[in-house]
Design a protein around this motif. Structure first.
Motif, PDB file in Angstrom:
ATOM      1  N   ALA A  15     -74.517  31.618  16.665  1.00 57.31           N
ATOM      2  CA  ALA A  15     -75.148  32.385  15.869  1.00 57.31           C
ATOM      3  C   ALA A  15     -75.601  31.151  14.701  1.00 57.31           C
ATOM      4  CB  ALA A  15     -75.828  33.549  15.333  1.00 57.31           C
ATOM      5  N   CYS A  16     -74.408  31.032  13.668  1.00 54.94           N
ATOM      6  CA  CYS A  16     -75.024  30.628  12.712  1.00 54.94           C
ATOM      7  C   CYS A  16     -75.343  28.544  12.663  1.00 54.94           C
ATOM      8  CB  CYS A  16     -73.354  30.344  11.652  1.00 54.94           C
ATOM      9  SG  CYS A  16     -74.044  31.723  10.731  1.00 54.94           S
ATOM     10  N   SER A  17     -73.799  27.982  13.750  1.00 58.83           N
ATOM     11  CA  SER A  17     -74.472  27.169  14.443  1.00 58.83           C
ATOM     12  C   SER A  17     -75.443  26.694  14.534  1.00 58.83           C
ATOM     13  CB  SER A  17     -73.439  26.822  15.180  1.00 58.83           C
ATOM     14  OG  SER A  17     -72.208  27.056  15.053  1.00 58.83           O
ATOM     15  N   ILE A  18     -76.677  27.503  15.849  1.00 58.18           N
ATOM     16  CA  ILE A  18     -77.454  27.164  16.194  1.00 58.18           C
ATOM     17  C   ILE A  18     -79.084  27.153  15.046  1.00 58.18           C
ATOM     18  CG2 ILE A  18     -79.449  28.430  18.375  1.00 58.18           C
ATOM     19  CD1 ILE A  18     -76.782  29.100  19.472  1.00 58.18           C
ATOM     20  N   VAL A  19     -78.313  28.522  14.671  1.00 57.84           N
ATOM     21  CA  VAL A  19     -79.705  28.411  13.123  1.00 57.84           C
ATOM     22  C   VAL A  19     -79.522  27.887  12.415  1.00 57.84           C
ATOM     23  CG1 VAL A  19     -80.680  30.485  12.275  1.00 57.84           C
ATOM     24  CG2 VAL A  19     -79.832  31.077  14.065  1.00 57.84           C
ATOM     25  N   SER A  20     -79.281  26.976  12.540  1.00 55.23           N
ATOM     26  CA  SER A  20     -78.241  26.228  10.885  1.00 55.23           C
ATOM     27  C   SER A  20     -79.824  24.546  10.975  1.00 55.23           C
ATOM     28  CB  SER A  20     -77.179  25.775  10.200  1.00 55.23           C
ATOM     29  OG  SER A  20     -76.829  24.893  12.130  1.00 55.23           O
ATOM     30  N   PHE A  21     -80.103  24.739  12.737  1.00 48.44           N
ATOM     31  CA  PHE A  21     -80.939  23.110  12.658  1.00 48.44           C
ATOM     32  C   PHE A  21     -82.052  23.866  12.702  1.00 48.44           C
ATOM     33  CE2 PHE A  21     -76.382  22.590  14.405  1.00 48.44           C
ATOM     34  CZ  PHE A  21     -76.445  21.197  14.081  1.00 48.44           C
ATOM     35  N   ALA A  22     -82.658  25.148  12.180  1.00 48.01           N
ATOM     36  CA  ALA A  22     -84.007  25.419  12.422  1.00 48.01           C
ATOM     37  C   ALA A  22     -84.435  24.455  10.884  1.00 48.01           C
ATOM     38  CB  ALA A  22     -84.648  27.100  13.379  1.00 48.01           C
ATOM     39  N   PRO A  23     -84.002  25.312  10.150  1.00 49.30           N
ATOM     40  CA  PRO A  23     -84.795  24.745   8.772  1.00 49.30           C
ATOM     41  C   PRO A  23     -84.964  23.419   8.822  1.00 49.30           C
ATOM     42  CG  PRO A  23     -83.180  26.283   8.617  1.00 49.30           C
ATOM     43  CD  PRO A  23     -83.391  25.801   9.789  1.00 49.30           C
ATOM     44  N   GLN A  24     -84.334  22.704   9.674  1.00 52.35           N
ATOM     45  CA  GLN A  24     -84.393  20.899   9.628  1.00 52.35           C
ATOM     46  C   GLN A  24     -85.431  20.493  10.096  1.00 52.35           C
ATOM     47  OE1 GLN A  24     -81.748  18.860   7.359  1.00 52.35           O
ATOM     48  NE2 GLN A  24     -84.071  17.263   7.567  1.00 52.35           N
ATOM     49  N   MET A  25     -85.466  21.451  11.801  1.00 49.21           N
ATOM     50  CA  MET A  25     -86.012  21.391  12.656  1.00 49.21           C
ATOM     51  C   MET A  25     -87.985  20.884  12.663  1.00 49.21           C
ATOM     52  SD  MET A  25     -84.520  21.969  16.012  1.00 49.21           S
ATOM     53  CE  MET A  25     -85.349  21.012  16.940  1.00 49.21           C
ATOM     54  N   ILE A  26     -87.462  21.950  11.268  1.00 52.74           N
ATOM     55  CA  ILE A  26     -89.154  22.733  11.050  1.00 52.74           C
ATOM     56  C   ILE A  26     -89.822  21.682  10.247  1.00 52.74           C
ATOM     57  CG2 ILE A  26     -90.688  24.897  10.265  1.00 52.74           C
ATOM     58  CD1 ILE A  26     -87.957  26.688  11.768  1.00 52.74           C
ATOM     59  N   LYS A  27     -88.808  21.459   9.054  1.00 55.01           N
ATOM     60  CA  LYS A  27     -89.606  20.469   8.182  1.00 55.01           C
ATOM     61  C   LYS A  27     -89.752  19.652   8.606  1.00 55.01           C
ATOM     62  CE  LYS A  27     -87.823  19.032   4.167  1.00 55.01           C
ATOM     63  NZ  LYS A  27     -88.100  17.749   3.967  1.00 55.01           N
ATOM     64  N   ILE A  28     -88.925  18.907   9.634  1.00 52.50           N
ATOM     65  CA  ILE A  28     -89.175  17.047   9.947  1.00 52.50           C
ATOM     66  C   ILE A  28     -90.781  17.779  10.830  1.00 52.50           C
ATOM     67  CG2 ILE A  28     -88.184  15.593  11.558  1.00 52.50           C
ATOM     68  CD1 ILE A  28     -85.628  16.227  11.153  1.00 52.50           C
ATOM     69  N   TRP A  29     -90.489  18.675  11.723  1.00 47.17           N
ATOM     70  CA  TRP A  29     -92.164  18.980  12.670  1.00 47.17           C
ATOM     71  C   TRP A  29     -93.203  18.744  11.705  1.00 47.17           C
ATOM     72  CZ3 TRP A  29     -92.842  17.159  17.095  1.00 47.17           C
ATOM     73  CH2 TRP A  29     -94.201  17.979  18.124  1.00 47.17           C
ATOM     74  N   LYS A  30     -92.883  19.816  10.408  1.00 49.36           N
ATOM     75  CA  LYS A  30     -94.550  19.875  10.129  1.00 49.36           C
ATOM     76  C   LYS A  30     -94.731  18.797   9.433  1.00 49.36           C
ATOM     77  CE  LYS A  30     -94.123  24.919   8.778  1.00 49.36           C
ATOM     78  NZ  LYS A  30     -93.988  25.565   7.748  1.00 49.36           N
ATOM     79  N   GLU A  31     -94.004  18.126   8.454  1.00 50.45           N
ATOM     80  CA  GLU A  31     -94.149  16.555   7.363  1.00 50.45           C
ATOM     81  C   GLU A  31     -94.908  14.940   8.164  1.00 50.45           C
ATOM     82  OE1 GLU A  31     -90.864  16.598   4.676  1.00 50.45           O
ATOM     83  OE2 GLU A  31     -92.069  19.027   4.102  1.00 50.45           O
ATOM     84  N   ARG A  32     -93.688  15.749   9.529  1.00 50.54           N
ATOM     85  CA  ARG A  32     -93.104  14.442  10.633  1.00 50.54           C
ATOM     86  C   ARG A  32     -92.600  13.555   9.903  1.00 50.54           C
ATOM     87  NH1 ARG A  32     -95.739  17.114  13.728  1.00 50.54           N
ATOM     88  NH2 ARG A  32     -97.332  17.595  14.927  1.00 50.54           N
ATOM     89  N   ASP A  33     -91.978  13.452   9.192  1.00 49.47           N
ATOM     90  CA  ASP A  33     -90.627  12.519   8.686  1.00 49.47           C
ATOM     91  C   ASP A  33     -89.378  12.837   8.654  1.00 49.47           C
ATOM     92  OD1 ASP A  33     -89.980  10.669   6.760  1.00 49.47           O
ATOM     93  OD2 ASP A  33     -90.342  11.709   4.364  1.00 49.47           O
ATOM     94  N   ALA A  34     -88.807  11.933   8.809  1.00 48.54           N
ATOM     95  CA  ALA A  34     -87.572  12.165   9.031  1.00 48.54           C
ATOM     96  C   ALA A  34     -86.733  11.296   8.233  1.00 48.54           C
ATOM     97  CB  ALA A  34     -86.796  12.080  10.265  1.00 48.54           C
ATOM     98  N   SER A  35     -87.106  11.039   7.371  1.00 49.05           N
ATOM     99  CA  SER A  35     -86.471   9.836   6.583  1.00 49.05           C
ATOM    100  C   SER A  35     -85.259  10.921   5.614  1.00 49.05           C
ATOM    101  CB  SER A  35     -87.482   8.623   5.585  1.00 49.05           C
ATOM    102  OG  SER A  35     -87.757  10.319   4.337  1.00 49.05           O
ATOM    103  N   SER A  36     -85.180  11.578   5.336  1.00 50.08           N
ATOM    104  CA  SER A  36     -84.007  11.926   5.027  1.00 50.08           C
ATOM    105  C   SER A  36     -82.996  12.948   5.674  1.00 50.08           C
ATOM    106  CB  SER A  36     -84.456  13.669   4.419  1.00 50.08           C
ATOM    107  OG  SER A  36     -85.099  14.909   5.471  1.00 50.08           O
ATOM    108  N   VAL A  37     -82.827  12.404   6.942  1.00 48.84           N
ATOM    109  CA  VAL A  37     -82.570  12.559   8.286  1.00 48.84           C
ATOM    110  C   VAL A  37     -81.336  11.258   8.619  1.00 48.84           C
ATOM    111  CG1 VAL A  37     -81.457  13.614  10.702  1.00 48.84           C
ATOM    112  CG2 VAL A  37     -83.035  14.730   9.106  1.00 48.84           C
ATOM    113  N   SER A  38     -79.856  11.693   7.983  1.00 49.77           N
ATOM    114  CA  SER A  38     -78.885  10.592   8.532  1.00 49.77           C
ATOM    115  C   SER A  38     -78.679  10.568  10.052  1.00 49.77           C
ATOM    116  CB  SER A  38     -77.799  11.071   7.909  1.00 49.77           C
ATOM    117  OG  SER A  38     -76.450  10.194   8.864  1.00 49.77           O
ATOM    118  N   LEU A  39     -79.322   9.046  10.479  1.00 47.65           N
ATOM    119  CA  LEU A  39     -79.077   8.658  11.870  1.00 47.65           C
ATOM    120  C   LEU A  39     -77.394   9.218  12.383  1.00 47.65           C
ATOM    121  CD1 LEU A  39     -80.433   8.323  14.111  1.00 47.65           C
ATOM    122  CD2 LEU A  39     -80.434   5.713  13.943  1.00 47.65           C
ATOM    123  N   LYS A  40     -76.770   8.687  11.302  1.00 48.52           N
ATOM    124  CA  LYS A  40     -75.538   8.337  11.619  1.00 48.52           C
ATOM    125  C   LYS A  40     -74.647   9.972  11.745  1.00 48.52           C
ATOM    126  CE  LYS A  40     -74.540   3.442  10.526  1.00 48.52           C
ATOM    127  NZ  LYS A  40     -74.163   2.828   9.213  1.00 48.52           N
TER     128      LYS A  40
END
Length: 93
Positions: A15-40
């Motif tokens: 549950a922790c592994s799955i839920v831990s990605f939700a805030p990042q996904m929501i933030k990226i989707w709302k802001e339409r900006d993924a510059s803070s995410v490391s591609l590597k």
């Protein structure tokens, strides 16, 4: 009792592994900006989840398969948005 305790810990970890990605996904989707995410980093994370799913399939461990496949979907979603929003919001273009 030890099987029950192991399952409780395993379920909590999944549950922790799955839920831990939700805030990042929501933030990226709302802001339409993924510059803070490391591609590597996310590429490595997705690769890790693919390997865990393969391990689960090979060992017949359904809890590992389900938990890591779910986390794989979430991490892949972040990775896709990183690619899609690499130049900012395409709708604002």
């Amino acid at each position: 009792m030890s099987d029950l305790l192991a399952n409780v810990f395993g379920t909590a970890a999944a549950a922790c592994s799955i839920v831990s990605f939700a805030p990042q996904m929501i933030k990226i989707w709302k802001e339409r900006d993924a510059s803070s995410v490391s591609l590597k980093t996310y590429s490595l994370t997705v690769t890790c989840f693919v390997l865990w799913v393969a391990y689960g399939v090979l060992s017949g461990a359904w809890p590992i398969i389900v938990a890591n496949a779910s986390a794989l979907v979430m991490a892949s979603g972040v990775l896709v948005m990183k690619w899609r929003f690499r130049d900012g919001d395409p709708a604002k273009g």
